[in-house]
Design a protein around this motif. Structure first.
Motif, short mmCIF file in Angstrom:
data_model
loop_
_atom_site.label_atom_id
_atom_site.label_comp_id
_atom_site.label_asym_id
_atom_site.label_seq_id
_atom_site.Cartn_x
_atom_site.Cartn_y
_atom_site.Cartn_z
N MET A 9 29.22 34.58 46.01
CA MET A 9 27.91 34.58 46.63
C MET A 9 28.09 34.48 48.14
SD MET A 9 24.62 32.30 45.61
CE MET A 9 24.13 33.42 44.32
N ARG A 10 27.33 35.25 48.87
CA ARG A 10 27.45 35.24 50.34
C ARG A 10 26.75 34.02 50.92
NH1 ARG A 10 23.15 37.81 53.48
NH2 ARG A 10 21.39 38.04 52.10
N ARG A 11 27.12 33.68 52.13
CA ARG A 11 26.52 32.54 52.82
C ARG A 11 25.78 33.06 54.05
NH1 ARG A 11 27.39 27.91 50.55
NH2 ARG A 11 27.13 26.66 52.41
N VAL A 12 24.64 32.48 54.33
CA VAL A 12 23.83 32.87 55.48
C VAL A 12 23.43 31.61 56.25
CG1 VAL A 12 22.94 35.00 54.45
CG2 VAL A 12 21.70 32.88 54.13
N GLN A 13 23.12 31.80 57.52
CA GLN A 13 22.70 30.68 58.37
C GLN A 13 21.23 30.85 58.74
OE1 GLN A 13 25.24 30.37 61.78
NE2 GLN A 13 26.81 29.27 60.63
N TYR A 14 20.48 29.80 58.53
CA TYR A 14 19.07 29.77 58.91
C TYR A 14 18.87 28.81 60.07
CZ TYR A 14 17.34 32.44 54.96
OH TYR A 14 17.07 33.45 54.09
N LEU A 15 18.01 29.20 60.98
CA LEU A 15 17.62 28.34 62.08
C LEU A 15 16.67 27.28 61.55
CD1 LEU A 15 17.75 28.05 65.23
CD2 LEU A 15 15.56 29.26 65.24
N VAL A 16 16.90 26.03 61.90
CA VAL A 16 16.09 24.92 61.43
C VAL A 16 15.54 24.16 62.63
CG1 VAL A 16 16.16 22.72 60.18
CG2 VAL A 16 17.44 24.69 59.31
N ARG A 17 14.25 23.92 62.61
CA ARG A 17 13.60 23.12 63.65
C ARG A 17 13.60 21.67 63.20
NH1 ARG A 17 7.95 21.51 64.47
NH2 ARG A 17 7.73 20.94 66.66
#
Length: 87
Positions: free
Chosen positions: A1-9
């Protein structure tokens, strides 16, 4: 499974716990007594949010790359971090 980065406030009002939200996933939020707790919880919330979207037949859009400008006001602290999750 690929990994992704999300911006978090990450934010905190004087009389509250730390809060975390994901601009790319409206409604995906978490809280914690510490910044680390809020980041751990939002990571799990993102994974559950994405899973729910897939189960509903909605293909999640990839996270957008953006730059942000942290700010501090008299009422709250705001800053941004990234959280990497399995997608």
């Amino acid at each position: 499974m690929r990994r992704v980065q999300y911006l978090v406030r990450i934010n905190k009002d004087p009389d509250s716990d730390w809060g975390a939200s994901v601009p790319d996933l409206p409604g995906c939020v978490a809280t914690g007594k510490t910044i680390d707790a809020a980041l751990r919880r939002i990571g799990r919330a993102i994974e559950l949010h994405l899973q729910g979207m897939r189960e509903d037949g909605i293909r999640p859009a990839p996270p957008r790359q953006r730059s942000v400008r942290p700010r501090r006001t008299a009422r709250q602290v705001d800053f941004y971090a990234t959280v990497e999750v399995a997608a």
